[in-house]
Write an enzyme that holds these catalytic residues in place. Sequence first.
Site, PDB file in Angstrom:
ATOM      1  N   ASN A  17       5.749  -1.820   7.013  1.00  0.00           N
ATOM      2  CA  ASN A  17       5.033  -0.852   7.859  1.00  0.00           C
ATOM      3  C   ASN A  17       4.876  -1.348   9.302  1.00  0.00           C
ATOM      4  O   ASN A  17       4.569  -0.566  10.200  1.00  0.00           O
ATOM      5  CB  ASN A  17       3.646  -0.510   7.286  1.00  0.00           C
ATOM      6  CG  ASN A  17       3.706   0.426   6.093  1.00  0.00           C
ATOM      7  OD1 ASN A  17       2.845   0.401   5.217  1.00  0.00           O
ATOM      8  ND2 ASN A  17       4.738   1.275   6.035  1.00  0.00           N
ATOM      9  N   ASP A  66       0.677   7.774  -0.551  1.00  0.00           N
ATOM     10  CA  ASP A  66       1.647   8.305   0.404  1.00  0.00           C
ATOM     11  C   ASP A  66       1.306   9.745   0.803  1.00  0.00           C
ATOM     12  O   ASP A  66       0.754  10.503  -0.004  1.00  0.00           O
ATOM     13  CB  ASP A  66       3.047   8.254  -0.230  1.00  0.00           C
ATOM     14  CG  ASP A  66       4.141   8.370   0.820  1.00  0.00           C
ATOM     15  OD1 ASP A  66       3.839   8.223   2.019  1.00  0.00           O
ATOM     16  OD2 ASP A  66       5.299   8.620   0.436  1.00  0.00           O
TER      17      ASP A  66
HETATM   18  C1  FPP Z   1       1.395   6.232   3.716  1.00  0.00           C
HETATM   19  O1  FPP Z   1       1.380   7.530   4.223  1.00  0.00           O
HETATM   20  C2  FPP Z   1       0.112   5.610   3.992  1.00  0.00           C
HETATM   21  C3  FPP Z   1      -0.064   4.491   4.716  1.00  0.00           C
HETATM   22  C4  FPP Z   1       1.037   3.690   5.306  1.00  0.00           C
HETATM   23  C5  FPP Z   1      -1.431   3.985   4.988  1.00  0.00           C
HETATM   24  C6  FPP Z   1      -2.387   4.089   3.827  1.00  0.00           C
HETATM   25  C7  FPP Z   1      -3.744   3.778   4.310  1.00  0.00           C
HETATM   26  C8  FPP Z   1      -4.848   4.448   3.936  1.00  0.00           C
HETATM   27  C9  FPP Z   1      -4.916   5.499   2.916  1.00  0.00           C
HETATM   28  C10 FPP Z   1      -6.138   4.028   4.524  1.00  0.00           C
HETATM   29  C11 FPP Z   1      -6.718   3.049   3.580  1.00  0.00           C
HETATM   30  C12 FPP Z   1      -7.887   2.419   4.087  1.00  0.00           C
HETATM   31  C13 FPP Z   1      -8.324   1.215   3.644  1.00  0.00           C
HETATM   32  C14 FPP Z   1      -9.629   0.740   4.082  1.00  0.00           C
HETATM   33  C15 FPP Z   1      -7.540   0.345   2.740  1.00  0.00           C
HETATM   34  P1  FPP Z   1       2.416   7.881   5.357  1.00  0.00           P
HETATM   35  O2  FPP Z   1       1.812   7.577   6.669  1.00  0.00           O
HETATM   36  O3  FPP Z   1       3.711   7.181   5.079  1.00  0.00           O
HETATM   37  O4  FPP Z   1       2.554   9.427   5.167  1.00  0.00           O
HETATM   38  P2  FPP Z   1       3.868  10.288   5.381  1.00  0.00           P
HETATM   39  O5  FPP Z   1       4.847   9.853   4.314  1.00  0.00           O
HETATM   40  O6  FPP Z   1       3.392  11.677   5.176  1.00  0.00           O
HETATM   41  O7  FPP Z   1       4.348  10.011   6.774  1.00  0.00           O
END
Ligand code: FPP
Length: 236
Positions: free
Chosen positions: A60, A12
């Site tokens: 998501n 996250d």
């Molecule tokens: C949450 O951070 C993260 C995600 C919903 C996506 C996670 C994906 C990756 C790390 C890329 C992975 C790549 C592969 C190939 C599996 P957020 O967007 O909710 O962050 P925030 O809470 O700061 O908004």
Amino acid sequence: MNVPKHVAIIMDGNGRWATKKGLARSAGHLEGSKTLEKLAIHAVDMGVNILSVYAFSTDNFKRSKEEVDYLMDLFIKMFKTKFDKITKRGIKVVISGRKTNLRSDVIEAIQNIEEKTKNNQAGALNICLNYGGQEEIVDGAIRLAKDIKNGLDVEGFTRDDFYHYLYQDLPPIDLLIRTGGELRISNFMLYQMSYSEFYFTNTLFPDFDKSEFNKALFIYENRDRRFGALNDKESN
Ligand code: FPP
């Protein structure tokens, strides 16, 4: 050193990492994918057998179309071209989650990376994509019900036996890490987490590097895991 066999990460904080730098949220996801690539190899180097990561939850899909499309394109790119180091390190890549609602090019990229790495034995990277923990239990229960209907005898069926009905036949999670400062589980691997140790950190996922990972391993090493029993000192 007492190394956890199975570590899970709720990755996250990508969006906030980018916003803090004045960048688009997508830049945070891209940076997060680079962090994951390094961590997957580092985990195996440290003796961790399985790393499970939460890449995209069933919920998501409620995000903007632009962000969902970006993430799906990123998964394809990573599986097709950027997972070379992971593949060469002998890591088996498996993807957990529902295939319904996924684009056909994403499903194809998933099948390719799973096929390409299926005989790898150095460790496993379990990527949870279009994944929900409750959904996994429901899907497992439906499969079990079908087997029962077809004559399976469930006399003496145990909680360990149910693991075979989950998306992957993996052992329980020893250590759950959540980056980004939130203190919740967000429908991640609920069945496998029943006796996990939890490690929460404010560090945003793109900044969660090898030394941050080692910090979590160190904290885990000093936890006293009792699995509902007493430790030696208490039982004397
Ligand atoms: C949450 O951070 C993260 C995600 C919903 C996506 C996670 C994906 C990756 C790390 C890329 C992975 C790549 C592969 C190939 C599996 P957020 O967007 O909710 O962050 P925030 O809470 O700061 O908004």
